[in-house]
Enzyme design. Structure first.
Site, PDB file in Angstrom:
ATOM      1  N   GLY A 274       0.826  -1.161  -0.013  1.00  0.00           N
ATOM      2  CA  GLY A 274      -0.007  -0.038   0.035  1.00  0.00           C
ATOM      3  C   GLY A 274       0.868   1.271   0.178  1.00  0.00           C
TER       4      GLY A 274
ATOM      5  CB  ALA B  74      16.034  10.584   1.685  1.00  0.00           C
TER       6      ALA B  74
ATOM      7  NE  ARG C  55      -1.939  -4.878  -1.683  1.00  0.00           N
ATOM      8  CZ  ARG C  55      -1.571  -4.356  -0.523  1.00  0.00           C
ATOM      9  NH1 ARG C  55      -0.465  -4.820  -0.173  1.00  0.00           N
ATOM     10  NH2 ARG C  55      -1.936  -3.428   0.221  1.00  0.00           N
TER      11      ARG C  55
ATOM     12  CG  ASP D  20       3.145  -6.787   7.590  1.00  0.00           C
ATOM     13  OD1 ASP D  20       2.676  -6.267   6.399  1.00  0.00           O
ATOM     14  OD2 ASP D  20       2.580  -7.430   8.339  1.00  0.00           O
TER      15      ASP D  20
ATOM     16  CB  THR E  74       2.703   0.725   6.387  1.00  0.00           C
ATOM     17  OG1 THR E  74       1.192   0.511   6.611  1.00  0.00           O
ATOM     18  CG2 THR E  74       3.404   0.490   7.483  1.00  0.00           C
TER      19      THR E  74
ATOM     20  CG  ASP F 166      -2.078  -0.405   7.768  1.00  0.00           C
ATOM     21  OD1 ASP F 166      -2.792   0.535   7.885  1.00  0.00           O
ATOM     22  OD2 ASP F 166      -1.673  -1.412   7.289  1.00  0.00           O
TER      23      ASP F 166
ATOM     24  CG  ASP G 147       1.189  -2.786  10.422  1.00  0.00           C
ATOM     25  OD1 ASP G 147       1.994  -2.113  10.053  1.00  0.00           O
ATOM     26  OD2 ASP G 147       0.203  -3.587   9.725  1.00  0.00           O
TER      27      ASP G 147
ATOM     28  NE  ARG H  78     -16.507  16.797  17.459  1.00  0.00           N
ATOM     29  CZ  ARG H  78     -16.591  15.914  18.013  1.00  0.00           C
ATOM     30  NH1 ARG H  78     -17.924  15.678  18.789  1.00  0.00           N
ATOM     31  NH2 ARG H  78     -15.737  14.915  18.476  1.00  0.00           N
TER      32      ARG H  78
ATOM     33  N   GLY I 209      -6.393   0.684   8.873  1.00  0.00           N
ATOM     34  CA  GLY I 209      -5.197   0.350   9.879  1.00  0.00           C
ATOM     35  C   GLY I 209      -5.077  -1.038  10.011  1.00  0.00           C
ATOM     36  NE  ARG I 210      -2.025  -4.602   7.271  1.00  0.00           N
ATOM     37  CZ  ARG I 210      -0.995  -5.237   6.958  1.00  0.00           C
ATOM     38  NH1 ARG I 210      -1.070  -6.321   6.146  1.00  0.00           N
ATOM     39  NH2 ARG I 210       0.190  -4.920   7.690  1.00  0.00           N
TER      40      ARG I 210
ATOM     41  NE  ARG J 238     -22.495  14.801  29.295  1.00  0.00           N
ATOM     42  CZ  ARG J 238     -22.072  13.772  28.813  1.00  0.00           C
ATOM     43  NH1 ARG J 238     -22.348  12.611  29.075  1.00  0.00           N
ATOM     44  NH2 ARG J 238     -21.054  13.819  27.787  1.00  0.00           N
TER      45      ARG J 238
ATOM     46  CE  LYS K 135     -21.319  14.146  23.250  1.00  0.00           C
ATOM     47  NZ  LYS K 135     -20.886  15.443  22.935  1.00  0.00           N
TER      48      LYS K 135
ATOM     49  CG  HIS L 266     -23.429  16.433  18.747  1.00  0.00           C
ATOM     50  ND1 HIS L 266     -22.145  16.302  18.903  1.00  0.00           N
ATOM     51  CD2 HIS L 266     -23.854  17.565  19.441  1.00  0.00           C
ATOM     52  CE1 HIS L 266     -21.841  17.325  19.571  1.00  0.00           C
ATOM     53  NE2 HIS L 266     -22.811  18.140  19.948  1.00  0.00           N
TER      54      HIS L 266
END
Length: 319
Positions: free
Chosen positions: A11, A22, A72, A103, A125, A127, A129, A154, A170-171, A211, A213, A215
């Site tokens: 990915g 670099a 891939r 990985d 990546t 992720d 991870d 929001r 994020g797998r 109370r 809220k 949303h």
């Protein structure tokens, strides 16, 4: 050492171009010839190689994606595919390869190392991870992309007094959800590393409603399940209106943040230096803000520790 190659695989992630830049410029600075392998291991198998110079990487540090493209390659996972890759490496007389990816990319590099090819891995990546490094290239940009989405969603969630579930990538890692959720003030953060029930989420929503809220933002990591299914379950249990936003590949694009540009530059240069020092079968990373390198086998075996302290803080601040 005379000839170095660089490839990106798996990915894409924002900052890969900064890492390529670099690698190319550090190589040239040290008197090396440097080549770009297009489309990852697929390009290596098919000899899709181009020589690179200073102009090849001009004006790319700010660009997302990868100028070398990525793909891939199932063929590379076979003995025949690996041999084809070795043949191309011999033909072009590559003395070392810098591989940029996650990985899966590192596992491919490990196989090449076993066959005598000198490789150094650079973690690219979103992720985050990979356990051996505190951060991977692209993670910070992805978090900021999600944060921007939270801020916008929001606004409309508040206006219509609704619940919004935002599904992030994020797998099997919940880091994007955790970091973006804490920064964005999400009411609930659901990640693979921590067990949850829909009843827990509903209880929190009802407590907020009682109370005054009206949303809420729920951040769901893709490794947990589908946001649409959670939305249906919430509605069936407590009858509250829920909207779903799946950010998808939006998180993988965009101009990299300053953090990712600097990290990629440091890691790309370190990878070339490692090859020049005779290293192989190593992966570079950052730990406690210091650039480090680790044995590739050890790095792939390490288990990622989820930041429970940060997760608990997010729960405290979202009461």
């Amino acid at each position: 050492m005379k000839n170095i190659a660089v490839l990106t695989s798996g990915g894409d992630s924002p900052g890969m171009n900064a890492a390529i830049r670099a690698v190319v410029r550090t190589s040239i600075y040290n008197g090396l010839n440097v080549y770009g392998i297009k489309r990852g291991y697929n390009g290596l198998i098919h000899g899709d190689v181009m020589e690179m110079n200073l102009s090849s990487v001009a004006d790319i540090i700010h660009r997302g994606g990868t100028i070398l493209r990525t793909a891939r390659c199932e063929e590379f996972q076979t003995e025949d595919g690996l041999q084809k890759a070795i043949n191309i490496i011999d033909i072009f007389d590559f003395d070392g390869i810098v591989v940029i990816g996650g990985d899966g990319t590192f596992k491919g590099a490990r196989e090449l190392c076993k066959r005598g090819v000198r490789c150094i891995g650079v973690p690219g990546t979103i992720d985050n991870d990979l356990a051996y490094t505190d951060y991977t290239i692209g993670f910070d940009t992805a978090v900021n992309t999600v944060l921007d989405a939270i801020n916008k969603i929001r606004d409309t969630t508040t206006s219509h007094e609704r619940i919004s579930i935002i599904e992030v990538m994020g797998r099997n890692s919940g880091d994007i959800a955790l970091y973006a959720g804490l920064a964005g003030g999400a009411e609930s953060i659901i990640v693979p590393e921590v067990d949850y029930t829909c009843d827990d989420v509903c209880k929190k929503l009802l407590q907020g409603k009682n109370r005054g809220k009206l949303h809420s933002i729920i951040l769901l990591a893709e490794g947990v399940g589908k946001a649409t299914e959670l939305a249906e379950e919430i509605h069936s249990k407590i009858g509250m209106e829920v909207r779903v936003t799946i950010l998808g590949y939006l998180q993988r694009g965009g101009s990299p943040t300053a953090f990712d540009r600097i990290l990629a530059s440091r890691l790309g240069s370190k990878a070339v230096e490692a090859l020049l020092d005779g290293e192989s079968g190593r992966v570079v990373g950052i730990r406690d803000n210091k650039i480090i390198d680790e044995d590739i086998d050890k790095a792939l075996e390490m288990k990622k520790n989820f930041n429970m302290d940060m997760y608990k803080l997010a729960k405290i601040l979202s009461i």
